[in-house]
Design a protein around this motif. Structure first.
Motif, short mmCIF file in Angstrom:
data_model
loop_
_atom_site.label_atom_id
_atom_site.label_comp_id
_atom_site.label_asym_id
_atom_site.label_seq_id
_atom_site.Cartn_x
_atom_site.Cartn_y
_atom_site.Cartn_z
N ILE A 83 62.29 67.16 9.73
CA ILE A 83 62.98 68.35 9.25
C ILE A 83 63.84 68.93 10.36
CG2 ILE A 83 62.66 70.73 8.45
CD1 ILE A 83 60.17 69.74 6.97
N LEU A 84 63.24 68.99 11.56
CA LEU A 84 63.97 69.55 12.70
C LEU A 84 65.22 68.72 13.02
CD1 LEU A 84 61.33 70.79 15.27
CD2 LEU A 84 63.06 72.10 14.04
N ILE A 85 65.08 67.39 13.00
CA ILE A 85 66.25 66.57 13.39
C ILE A 85 67.35 66.67 12.34
CG2 ILE A 85 67.01 64.35 14.28
CD1 ILE A 85 64.29 63.44 14.47
N VAL A 86 66.98 66.63 11.06
CA VAL A 86 68.01 66.75 10.01
C VAL A 86 68.76 68.06 10.19
CG1 VAL A 86 68.38 67.03 7.54
CG2 VAL A 86 66.80 65.30 8.35
N PHE A 87 67.97 69.11 10.37
CA PHE A 87 68.51 70.45 10.55
C PHE A 87 69.47 70.51 11.74
CE2 PHE A 87 67.62 75.10 10.90
CZ PHE A 87 67.89 75.38 9.57
N LEU A 88 68.98 70.00 12.87
CA LEU A 88 69.78 70.04 14.11
C LEU A 88 71.04 69.19 13.98
CD1 LEU A 88 67.44 70.00 17.21
CD2 LEU A 88 69.25 71.62 16.63
N SER A 89 70.88 67.98 13.43
CA SER A 89 72.04 67.11 13.28
C SER A 89 73.10 67.79 12.44
CB SER A 89 71.65 65.80 12.60
OG SER A 89 70.77 65.08 13.38
N PHE A 90 72.67 68.38 11.31
CA PHE A 90 73.63 69.02 10.43
C PHE A 90 74.34 70.16 11.14
CE2 PHE A 90 74.73 72.32 7.38
CZ PHE A 90 75.60 71.60 6.59
N LEU A 91 73.56 70.99 11.84
CA LEU A 91 74.15 72.15 12.51
C LEU A 91 75.12 71.70 13.60
CD1 LEU A 91 71.18 74.62 12.73
CD2 LEU A 91 73.22 74.80 11.36
N LEU A 92 74.69 70.69 14.39
CA LEU A 92 75.58 70.22 15.45
C LEU A 92 76.87 69.65 14.87
CD1 LEU A 92 73.16 68.54 17.98
CD2 LEU A 92 74.47 70.62 18.27
N GLN A 93 76.72 68.87 13.79
CA GLN A 93 77.90 68.24 13.21
C GLN A 93 78.89 69.26 12.68
OE1 GLN A 93 76.90 65.05 10.59
NE2 GLN A 93 78.94 64.92 9.74
N THR A 94 78.39 70.37 12.14
CA THR A 94 79.32 71.33 11.56
C THR A 94 79.76 72.41 12.55
OG1 THR A 94 77.45 72.61 10.74
CG2 THR A 94 78.46 71.06 9.22
N THR A 95 79.11 72.51 13.71
CA THR A 95 79.52 73.58 14.63
C THR A 95 80.02 73.03 15.96
OG1 THR A 95 77.24 73.82 15.33
CG2 THR A 95 77.99 75.30 13.62
#
Lengths: 302, 175
Positions: B8-20
């Motif tokens: 959950i943490l990695i999906v969350f982090l990946s998504f946030l990094l990719q969009t920001t």
């Protein structure tokens, strides 16, 4: 898909992968059908789900901006930056005002009656917002800003930056809003050629945007009045965009194969490359048209 | 359980990094971002098999659709199928710690992913200039993704090993 690969590696669930794939595919297809047929994506439940992401996006966007700022402006004093940003915002506001004033002048000499309507555009209430996240795919351009219904933002409000149109809000939550930009390949805006008041369609294009341009088309111009450098503004027949917002300048003109219409390219007035802050116009086209028809009725009465 | 929290943490982090953060950096790299979510889904497809791949794909895609889609399900399906296919094809048939074949899989996978996106999002709207999209979107995105994979994949590998030793230790304890 061979039945040999059913190893589960000691995971808790024992459902074979292909059934799981089948079930989740059905779920996804059902989601596509439900969400594209109904308006459920704009319901409170969905928008508040995304609100949960907001603090992270905002924080990381700030972190990203911080990194870049450090890279470019090493040694700059922070107070100077704050002042600079404030001044930039003022410049943006003034440039916008200036553009509208120029337009007003044009309208005044040509269409006195329209001038009175147009004079109010500079008085539109606007609110500044920061971009905190952008579309993760490399195909479409939409972004998330850090203001939402709490700040009075609603779907279909127009977004500008500097002196030009940026896009339109197409989803909104309590503290965020998603803006579809006009350069996105799936976006289209109804525009007007300011010099001849002829209508045309401005469409975003990924291909052209790599050269800093977008496309316009369907201009009926039998007398060749369109020239390179002409201003294109939003038209008054659009039901989403306020009339008279500068979109860009004509940079290329081609006659279409049908010999009736013309198409070409334009350079957008807003600079999309390092878009950081935008202004959201809080007045909506629908409200405006209601207001203006009210005024007209009064005028025509006597 | 720890594994699920980690996912959950990695999906969350990946998504946030990719969009920001990567968007801000990307604005200096001809406006393109590496596909971190694809990298994540492909990596764990190779490391843990098709079921992990498809579940991670499902939730990564759902997240993308929730925030940026005008309807849910498009990226959900796409990521899910890629996670599943990569798991089916390459789990236990490539060595996870032989980096070169893994990066080749990620590169080809991302290119194919971009191609499917092109067909569904652009070709179906009569954007026929395939060569342009190949050269200006798909291939650069692939290169960025592989460049990031060089940094992130060893981390995923390490994470998987840590979780696995942790799990086997706990399993022993209970016996």
């Amino acid at each position: 898909m061979s039945p040999i690969i059913k190893k589960t590696g000691g995971e808790k669930f024992t459902l074979p992968g292909k059934y799981l794939l089948f079930i989740l595919s059905l779920v996804a297809v059902a989601l596509i059908m439900i969400t594209s047929a109904t308006d459920i994506m704009n319901s409170r439940a969905f928008t508040s789900l995304e609100s949960a992401l907001y603090p992270f996006q905002r924080g990381l966007a700030n972190a990203g901006a911080w990194l870049i700022r450090r890279k470019i402006e090493i040694g700059n004093i922070r107070s100077l930056q704050a002042e600079n940003e404030e001044l930039k915002r003022q410049i943006d506001a003034l440039t916008t005002e200036n553009i509208y004033l120029q337009q007003d002048e044009y309208e005044l000499t040509n269409l006195r009656r329209l001038y009175e309507l147009d004079a109010q555009y500079q008085n539109f209430e606007k609110t500044g917002a920061r971009i905190i996240a952008k579309d993760g795919s490399n195909w479409y351009q939409s972004f998330i800003i850090d203001k939402g219904t709490d700040d009075g933002i609603a779907v279909d409000m127009n977004v500008i930056a500097g002196s030009g149109l940026v896009g339109r809000v197409n989803a909104v939550g309590s503290n965020w809003a998603r803006v579809q930009s006009i350069i996105s390949d799936n976006a289209a805006v109804s525009g007007t050629l300011l010099s001849s008041s002829d209508n045309l369609i401005v469409t975003g294009s990924l291909e052209l945007y790599k050269n800093g341009r977008i496309a316009w088309s369907k201009l009926v111009d039998p007398t060749d009045r369109v020239a390179i450098g002409d201003k294109i503004v939003t038209s008054n027949i659009s039901d989403k965009f306020l009339p008279g917002i500068l979109i860009g300048y004509v940079s290329d003109i081609k006659p279409d194969a049908n010999n009736l219409t013309k198409s070409g390219e334009l350079i957008p007035a807003a600079s999309f490359e390092h878009l950081d802050e935008v202004l959201v116009i809080l007045t909506m086209k629908q409200e405006l048209s209601e207001e203006s028809t009210g005024i007209e009725d009064e005028e025509e009465a006597p | 359980m720890r594994r699920i929290i980690a996912y959950i943490l990695i999906v969350f982090l990946s998504f946030l990094l990719q969009t920001t953060v990567f968007q801000t950096i990307g604005s200096y790299l001809s406006d393109l971002v590496p596909n971190l979510l694809f990298l994540l889904v492909a990596s764990f497809g190779i490391l843990r098999g098709e079921k992990t791949g498809l579940l991670l794909g499902f939730f990564s895609g759902l997240m993308t659709d929730l925030v940026f889609g005008s309807y849910l399900g498009f990226y959900t399906l796409l990521f899910m199928f890629f996670g599943f296919m990569i798991g089916i094809l390459f789990y236990q048939s490539v060595e996870p710690d032989h980096f070169l074949p893994v990066f080749a899989i990620i590169a080809c996978g991302d290119l194919l992913f971009g191609f499917v996106e092109y067909v569904l999002l652009f070709l179906l709207r009569t954007r026929f200039h395939f060569r342009f999209y190949l050269l200006h979107v798909m291939i650069p995105e692939m290169i960025y993704t592989v460049a990031v994979a060089v940094l992130l994949y060893p981390f995923y590998l390490f994470l998987d090993e840590v979780l696995q030793t942790d799990e086997s230790r706990r399993a022993k304890k209970f016996v």
